[in-house]
Design an enzyme around this catalytic site. Structure first.
Site, short mmCIF file in Angstrom:
data_model
loop_
_atom_site.label_atom_id
_atom_site.label_comp_id
_atom_site.label_asym_id
_atom_site.label_seq_id
_atom_site.Cartn_x
_atom_site.Cartn_y
_atom_site.Cartn_z
N GLN A 37 42.38 37.39 45.52
CA GLN A 37 41.66 38.60 45.91
C GLN A 37 41.31 39.47 44.70
OE1 GLN A 37 40.59 39.22 49.01
NE2 GLN A 37 39.63 41.13 48.42
N GLU A 38 42.26 39.58 43.79
CA GLU A 38 42.06 40.46 42.64
C GLU A 38 41.04 39.91 41.65
OE1 GLU A 38 43.14 43.49 41.93
OE2 GLU A 38 44.39 43.72 43.71
N SER A 39 41.15 38.64 41.31
CA SER A 39 40.34 38.10 40.21
C SER A 39 39.57 36.83 40.55
CB SER A 39 41.26 37.80 39.02
OG SER A 39 42.14 36.73 39.35
N TYR A 125 41.25 45.27 52.18
CA TYR A 125 41.99 44.55 51.13
C TYR A 125 43.24 43.89 51.72
CZ TYR A 125 44.75 43.74 46.91
OH TYR A 125 45.52 43.17 45.92
#
Length: 147
Positions: A37-39, A125
């Protein structure tokens, strides 16, 4: 036991995440879902808001993490993951539930507390990460770190 996921991340890196997950008692599938999700598994990602690497460590955390771990390059994948997993472990100590931890990791603790005061305990998120975690758990055959 370690089982690699079918994701665009080297086996050695995944194994590093797995062993840190075990050490910090964080579900491996959750850690991998956060990284995706982050990168999107992009080692050298830098966001417009000053977030770096696989776990998108915000530059506002650099001084503390450098002091604690001696990290001088937050784009180095192993250092980045070490820092992110430690941050998650600290958040789990405070907030216990994955939903609250994810909100604090994503928005910062102040941002998460502001949302909680408004009665908001999940975000797009958190839903995305938890959905991806469930997919990874299915891929792993439902195995968790302790199985």
């Amino acid at each position: 036991r370690f089982i690699p996921l079918n994701v665009p991340m080297e086996r050695d890196s995944q194994e590093f995440v797995f062993y840190l997950s075990t050490a910090y008692r964080i579900d491996y599938s959750l850690a991998m879902a956060i990284i995706e999700q982050e990168s999107g598994f992009e080692k050298y990602a830098i966001s417009e808001t000053g977030d770096y690497g696989l776990m998108q460590i915000n530059e506002s955390n650099f001084a503390d993490l450098t002091s604690h771990f001696g990290i001088d390059n937050f784009l180095e994948p192993y250092s980045n993951v070490r820092a992110g997993m430690w941050m998650l472990s600290q958040l789990f100590r405070k907030y216990q539930t994955p939903e609250k931890v994810l909100m604090a990791y994503n928005t910062g603790e102040h941002g998460a507390m502001t949302l909680w005061e408004k009665g908001i305990f999940e975000t797009a998120y958190t839903r995305a990460v938890l959905k991806k975690q469930a997919e990874y758990q299915d891929e792993l055959g439902g195995l968790n770190n302790g199985d």
